[in-house]
Design a protein around this motif. Structure first.
Motif, PDB file in Angstrom:
ATOM      1  N   ALA A 124      37.595  40.166  46.378  1.00  0.00           N
ATOM      2  CA  ALA A 124      37.459  41.484  45.762  1.00  0.00           C
ATOM      3  C   ALA A 124      38.282  42.466  46.586  1.00  0.00           C
ATOM      4  CB  ALA A 124      35.999  41.902  45.709  1.00  0.00           C
ATOM      5  N   ASN A 125      39.504  42.685  46.158  1.00  0.00           N
ATOM      6  CA  ASN A 125      40.396  43.608  46.833  1.00  0.00           C
ATOM      7  C   ASN A 125      40.183  45.004  46.247  1.00  0.00           C
ATOM      8  OD1 ASN A 125      42.445  44.983  48.047  1.00  0.00           O
ATOM      9  ND2 ASN A 125      44.067  43.578  47.423  1.00  0.00           N
ATOM     10  N   TRP A 126      39.647  45.920  47.063  1.00  0.00           N
ATOM     11  CA  TRP A 126      39.327  47.258  46.598  1.00  0.00           C
ATOM     12  C   TRP A 126      40.578  48.033  46.186  1.00  0.00           C
ATOM     13  CZ3 TRP A 126      35.397  49.641  44.681  1.00  0.00           C
ATOM     14  CH2 TRP A 126      35.361  51.027  44.628  1.00  0.00           C
ATOM     15  N   GLN A 127      41.741  47.631  46.650  1.00  0.00           N
ATOM     16  CA  GLN A 127      42.986  48.326  46.341  1.00  0.00           C
ATOM     17  C   GLN A 127      43.501  48.016  44.933  1.00  0.00           C
ATOM     18  OE1 GLN A 127      43.904  50.552  48.530  1.00  0.00           O
ATOM     19  NE2 GLN A 127      42.307  49.853  49.939  1.00  0.00           N
ATOM     20  N   ARG A 128      43.068  46.905  44.360  1.00  0.00           N
ATOM     21  CA  ARG A 128      43.550  46.497  43.032  1.00  0.00           C
ATOM     22  C   ARG A 128      42.514  46.842  41.969  1.00  0.00           C
ATOM     23  NH1 ARG A 128      46.087  40.615  43.207  1.00  0.00           N
ATOM     24  NH2 ARG A 128      45.418  40.902  41.089  1.00  0.00           N
ATOM     25  N   ILE A 129      42.990  46.960  40.726  1.00  0.00           N
ATOM     26  CA  ILE A 129      42.105  47.341  39.616  1.00  0.00           C
ATOM     27  C   ILE A 129      41.084  46.247  39.312  1.00  0.00           C
ATOM     28  CG2 ILE A 129      43.649  46.514  37.797  1.00  0.00           C
ATOM     29  CD1 ILE A 129      41.607  49.726  37.599  1.00  0.00           C
ATOM     30  N   ASP A 130      41.482  44.980  39.439  1.00  0.00           N
ATOM     31  CA  ASP A 130      40.518  43.909  39.166  1.00  0.00           C
ATOM     32  C   ASP A 130      39.434  43.842  40.237  1.00  0.00           C
ATOM     33  OD1 ASP A 130      42.435  43.009  40.992  1.00  0.00           O
ATOM     34  OD2 ASP A 130      42.176  40.911  40.417  1.00  0.00           O
ATOM     35  N   GLY A 131      39.774  44.142  41.473  1.00  0.00           N
ATOM     36  CA  GLY A 131      38.777  44.182  42.538  1.00  0.00           C
ATOM     37  C   GLY A 131      37.777  45.302  42.325  1.00  0.00           C
ATOM     38  N   LYS A 132      38.299  46.464  41.885  1.00  0.00           N
ATOM     39  CA  LYS A 132      37.409  47.596  41.581  1.00  0.00           C
ATOM     40  C   LYS A 132      36.483  47.255  40.413  1.00  0.00           C
ATOM     41  CE  LYS A 132      40.568  51.095  43.260  1.00  0.00           C
ATOM     42  NZ  LYS A 132      41.468  52.208  42.937  1.00  0.00           N
ATOM     43  N   ALA A 133      37.008  46.551  39.412  1.00  0.00           N
ATOM     44  CA  ALA A 133      36.186  46.166  38.260  1.00  0.00           C
ATOM     45  C   ALA A 133      35.086  45.186  38.671  1.00  0.00           C
ATOM     46  CB  ALA A 133      37.060  45.561  37.171  1.00  0.00           C
ATOM     47  N   LYS A 134      35.412  44.249  39.558  1.00  0.00           N
ATOM     48  CA  LYS A 134      34.402  43.291  40.025  1.00  0.00           C
ATOM     49  C   LYS A 134      33.281  44.006  40.771  1.00  0.00           C
ATOM     50  CE  LYS A 134      37.702  39.536  40.627  1.00  0.00           C
ATOM     51  NZ  LYS A 134      38.386  38.692  41.629  1.00  0.00           N
ATOM     52  N   ILE A 135      33.657  44.895  41.663  1.00  0.00           N
ATOM     53  CA  ILE A 135      32.650  45.606  42.451  1.00  0.00           C
ATOM     54  C   ILE A 135      31.838  46.542  41.560  1.00  0.00           C
ATOM     55  CG2 ILE A 135      32.349  47.277  44.326  1.00  0.00           C
ATOM     56  CD1 ILE A 135      34.760  45.868  45.690  1.00  0.00           C
TER      57      ILE A 135
END
Length: 173
Positions: A124-135
Motif C-alpha cells: 500500500a503505497n500512500w503516494q499512489r492512487i491505488d494505495g490511497k484507495a486500498k487504505i
C-alpha cells in the motif's frame, strides 16, 4: 451494461440476507443443543449432496482436469478452510449473538488486507492512487464495523426478536 447493474446489486443484497439468516439459524441450532462439529459436518454433507451431482452433470463427458495430488490438496484446503472456518464461527457464536457476528463481517477484508501486508503479498503505497484507495477501503470497513457494533438504534421488529431472546434469556417487558 448499466441496465444490468441492478442484477449485481440484487445478488449482493441476497448474499447479505443469506448471511444474516445463516447467523440466526446457527445461533438457534447451537442454543438448541446441537454439537458444533456435527452442525458443520452436516452443513458440508448437505452442500456436497446438492453440488456434487450438479458438478457431475455439468462436466459429464469431460476428462478430469486435475491429478490425484491436486484432489488431496483440495480436500485438505476444504477441511481447513471451509470446515475449520465454520467450526470456529459456530464455536464463537456460542459466546455471542448473530448481530455481533454480522457486525464483524465487514472486518474480514480488513484482516485479509492486513495479513497480506504482513506477508508481503500486498503493498500500500500512500503516494499512489491505488494505495490511497486500498487504505481508504480499509478505513471504510473499520468505520462500518464500529458503527454496526457500537450504534444502538431502535428495534425494528420489537423485543420478541432481540439478541437476548436468541440467547435463551427472557426479556423483561
Amino acid at each position: 451494461m448499466a441496465a444490468d447493474a441492478w442484477k449485481a446489486h440484487a445478488a449482493l443484497l441476497l448474499v447479505q440476507l443469506n448471511y444474516g439468516a445463516y447467523h440466526v439459524i446457527v445461533k438457534l441450532a447451537v442454543t438448541g443443543g446441537i454439537n458444533q462439529l456435527v452442525f458443520c459436518v452436516l452443513r458440508d454433507v448437505v452442500a456436497l449432496t446438492i453440488l456434487g451431482p450438479l458438478a457431475y452433470v455439468k462436466d459429464k463427458g469431460k476428462p478430469p482436469s486435475f491429478i490425484r495430488l491436486l484432489s488431496v490438496l483440495i480436500f485438505f484446503l476444504g477441511l481447513t478452510g471451509i470446515l475449520g472456518n465454520q467450526l470456529l464461527f459456530t464455536l464463537g457464536l456460542n459466546f455471542t449473538s448473530p448481530a455481533y457476528a454480522a457486525a464483524l463481517q465487514p472486518a474480514i477484508p480488513v484482516f485479509t488486507f492486513l495479513l497480506a501486508l504482513a506477508f508481503g503479498t500486498e503493498n500500500a503505497n500512500w503516494q499512489r492512487i491505488d494505495g490511497k484507495a486500498k487504505i481508504l477501503g480499509v478505513l471504510v470497513c473499520v468505520a462500518g464495523v464500529l458503527i454496526m457494533a457500537l450504534y444502538k438504534g431502535p428495534a425494528l421488529l420489537g423485543d420478541d426478536f432481540s439478541d437476548l431472546n436468541l440467547q435463551g434469556i427472557a426479556v423483561a417487558a
